[in-house]
Design an enzyme around this catalytic site. Structure first.
Site, mmCIF file in Angstrom:
data_model
loop_
_atom_site.group_PDB
_atom_site.id
_atom_site.type_symbol
_atom_site.label_atom_id
_atom_site.label_comp_id
_atom_site.label_asym_id
_atom_site.label_seq_id
_atom_site.Cartn_x
_atom_site.Cartn_y
_atom_site.Cartn_z
ATOM 1 N N SER A 168 0.823 -1.192 0.000
ATOM 2 C CA SER A 168 0.000 0.000 0.000
ATOM 3 C C SER A 168 0.868 1.257 0.000
ATOM 4 C CB SER A 168 -0.940 -0.068 1.207
ATOM 5 O OG SER A 168 -2.038 0.770 1.072
ATOM 6 N N ASP A 178 -7.722 -5.618 -6.483
ATOM 7 C CA ASP A 178 -7.582 -4.346 -5.769
ATOM 8 C C ASP A 178 -7.705 -3.182 -6.743
ATOM 9 O OD1 ASP A 178 -6.882 -2.449 -3.763
ATOM 10 O OD2 ASP A 178 -4.800 -2.508 -4.424
ATOM 11 N N CYS A 182 -4.730 0.463 -5.301
ATOM 12 C CA CYS A 182 -3.346 0.430 -5.803
ATOM 13 C C CYS A 182 -3.278 -0.708 -6.805
ATOM 14 C CB CYS A 182 -2.348 0.209 -4.682
ATOM 15 S SG CYS A 182 -2.256 1.556 -3.519
ATOM 16 N N HIS A 235 -6.348 -6.195 -2.052
ATOM 17 C CA HIS A 235 -5.247 -5.336 -1.617
ATOM 18 C C HIS A 235 -4.255 -6.069 -0.704
ATOM 19 C CE1 HIS A 235 -3.587 -1.315 -1.037
ATOM 20 N NE2 HIS A 235 -3.638 -1.453 0.273
ATOM 21 N N GLU A 236 -4.782 -6.838 0.230
ATOM 22 C CA GLU A 236 -3.936 -7.562 1.180
ATOM 23 C C GLU A 236 -3.655 -8.961 0.628
ATOM 24 O OE1 GLU A 236 -5.595 -7.388 5.126
ATOM 25 O OE2 GLU A 236 -6.121 -5.279 4.921
#
Length: 473
Positions: A194, A390, A393, A447-448
Site C-alpha cells: 500500500s 484491488d 493500488c 489489496h492484502e
C-alpha cells in the site's frame, strides 16, 4: 484498512556508536509493572530504552518459538511498538525481515493478524489460530507500528512525511540489533504494501545511505545487511498510477465500474487538471503545490468511488462490507490480550493524526520511483507485486511503475512478456523477471495479497529473501 487515496482516507539524529566501550554501558533489567513483567534494555549509544514482554503466549503458540512484544523509545516521549517472532525453522540462522503496513498511518498489526503473521482468524472465530503460511515459517519477522500514534505506538509524533519517517525506522533497527546482537549480520529484508510504495523504497534507500556512511566513517552504527525489498499493491508514483484508476475502473477482470462517457470525462480531468498539478508538485516540491495535487487528483478517485458500489480494496465486494473482516481489532481491544503482550495504549488501526501530518506536507503525490530505481540498481533483490482485485493500488498502475524503473535491464524488462506463475503446478498469476528485479500480478487477490493467496505469498517471500528472481514451482 490501509489507504492510499489522496482524499478518501485517503530528522531524527541517527549517529549511533557501536564500539565495545559504549556497549559496556548498556543496561539490562527486569521490571514488574501492573502485573506485567518487562525486560528493559537501555541502549547507551542512542539513549533509547526498550521494554518488552517475552513469550506472551499470544498469536504464536508453536512450541519452542520465541516472541517479543513491546516498545522502543526512538526519541523524547516517542514509543514505537514492535512485535518480533522467531522463525519456526532454524531461528538461529534464518534471515530477518521487517513488515510495515501502509496508510500513511496504519498499523502493521493488520499484516500480522490478517495477512502473513503467525496467527489468523478463520471462519468468524473470535480467537486466532496458527497460520501455516506465516512468513515466520521461513524467517525471523519484525512487525513495526510507525509512525508514533499508529497501532499501539504512542507519544509525540514528529513524522510529517515518508522521508522524515525513515530515520526513526533506522534507529529502531539499530537498537533492535543492540538488544538482539545475534541478528546483526543476518540477511535482512523489508516487506510492505500500500503506502509501502513510498515507505519501502525510501526506507531501503535510507538504510543504504547509512550503510555507506558507516563504511566511510561519517555515520556510527551497525551496517544493516539489506538483501531484499518486496512491495505489494504499492503507491509509488501518482503521475504513473493515477490514470490506472480510470483504466482499471473501465476494464478489469471482475467488474466494470464506469462507462464510456464517464471514462471520457475522467480522462479529460486527468489530462487537464490532475497531471498538470502533479507536474507542478514535482517541479516545485512545495508542500502547498503537492497538497493541491493531492486534492485535485483526489477528485478523480472520488468520482469513481461514487460511480458504483464496490470495495476499493476488493472490487468483488460491496462497499458496505469491507473485506477481510476486522475481527483482529476486537481481539486487540481485549484487556487480557493487551496486558499479556505488554501494550500500554489503546489500539488504533489507522488514526487520523499521523495521516493528517503526511497530508499537510503533500506527501502522497511525491514520487519514489527514483529511490526504487536506486535500490534496484544497488543489486538487492526487489519484488513489486499486486493482487488484481484491488482498485486502490491496482496492478495496472503497479506494472506501469515496474516498467518505468531504471536499471541496467530496464529495456529488457519493459519488453519482456508476462509468463504464468505457478505454485506446485497451479497457475496463480503472471510475472516477469530480469536480473534482480521481478514483477508479479496475483490472480484472485485483493489489496492484502497474503490474506487471499497465502501459498503464493509465502513462496514469493522465500524466493525474494533467498535473493532469487521469483519463479514458478
Amino acid at each position: 484498512m490501509q489507504i492510499l487515496s489522496h482524499t478518501l482516507l485517503l530528522s531524527a539524529a541517527c549517529g549511533l556508536a557501536a564500539s565495545a566501550a559504549v556497549n559496556l554501558q548498556d543496561k539490562r533489567s527486569i521490571v514488574k509493572r501492573d502485573g506485567v513483567t518487562y525486560n528493559v534494555f537501555e541502549h547507551a549509544a542512542t539513549g533509547a530504552k526498550m521494554e518488552f514482554v517475552k513469550n506472551s503466549g499470544i498469536c504464536e503458540t508453536t512450541p519452542g518459538v520465541n516472541q517479543y512484544s513491546g516498545y522502543l523509545s526512538v526519541g523524547d516521549n516517542m514509543n514505537m511498538w514492535f512485535w518480533f517472532f522467531e522463525s519456526r525453522a532454524n531461528a538461529s540462522s534464518a534471515p530477518l525481515a521487517a513488515w510495515f503496513n501502509g496508510g500513511p498511518g496504519c498499523s502493521s498489526m493488520i499484516g500480522l493478524f490478517q495477512e502473513n503473521g503467525p496467527c489468523h482468524f478463520v471462519n468468524g472465530e473470535k480467537k486466532p489460530s496458527l497460520n501455516k503460511y506465516s512468513f515466520n515459517e521461513y524467517a525471523n519477522v519484525l512487525y513495526v507500528d510507525q509512525p508514533i500514534g499508529v497501532g499501539f505506538s504512542y507519544g509525540t509524533d514528529d513524522v510529517t512525511s515518508t522521508k522524515t519517517a525513515a530515520p526513526y525506522v533506522w534507529k529502531l533497527l539499530q537498537a533492535f540489533y543492540a538488544q538482539f546482537p545475534q541478528y546483526e549480520n543476518r540477511d535482512f529484508g523489508i516487506f510492505t504494501e500500500s503506502y509501502g510504495g513510498h515507505y519501502g523504497p525510501e526506507f531501503a534507500y535510507h538504510i543504504q545511505e547509512q550503510n555507506e556512511g558507516i563504511k566511510n566513517g561519517s555515520v556510527e552504527g551497525e551496517k544493516i545487511n539489506l538483501v531484499a525489498l518486496g512491495i505489494n499493491n504499492g503507491w509509488f508514483d501518482t503521475k504513473l498510477q493515477e490514470g490506472a484508476y480510470i483504466d482499471y475502473a473501465y476494464k478489469n477482470s471482475y467488474k466494470q465500474i464506469i462507462d464510456d462517457s464517464q471514462r471520457s470525462s475522467l480522462e479529460d480531468s486527468l489530462k487537464n487538471d490532475c497531471l498538470p498539478a502533479v507536474e507542478q508538485c514535482l517541479s516545485s516540491g512545495s508542500d502547498s503545490d503537492c497538497q493541491d495535487a493531492s486534492s485535485t487528483c483526489g477528485d478523480i478517485e472520488n468520482t469513481i468511488i461514487q460511480a458504483a458500489d464496490f470495495d476499493v480494496y476488493d472490487v468483488r465486494e460491496p462497499s458496505d462490507d469491507p473485506y477481510p473482516p476486522a475481527t483482529y481489532s476486537s481481539y486487540l481491544a481485549d484487556s487480557s490480550v493487551v496486558k499479556a503482550i505488554g501494550a500500554k495504549s489503546t489500539y488504533q488501526e489507522c488514526p487520523n493524526g499521523p495521516y493528517n501530518k503526511f497530508a499537510s506536507t503533500g506527501d502522497n503525490p511525491r514520487s519514489f520511483l527514483s529511490e526504487l530505481s536506486s535500490v534496484v540498481k544497488s543489486g538487492i533483490q526487489v519484488l513489486v507485486w499486486a493482487g488484481d482485485a484491488d482498485w486502490i493500488c491496482n496492478y495496472i498502475g503497479v506494472q506501469r511503475v515496474a516498467e518505468a524503473v531504471e536499471f541496467d535491464g530496464s529495456s529488457q524488462f519493459s519488453n519482456a512478456t508476462l509468463k504464468p506463475y505457478t505454485v506446485n503446478g497451479t497457475k496463480k498469476g503472471e510475472y516477469k523477471s530480469v536480473d534482480n528485479f521481478s514483477y508479479l500480478r496475483v490472480y484472485g487477490a485483493g489489496h492484502e495479497v497474503p490474506y487471499y493467496q497465502p501459498a503464493v505469498s509465502l513462496q514469493v517471500f522465500k524466493q525474494t529473501m533467498q535473493q532469487q528472481a521469483i519463479k514458478s514451482t
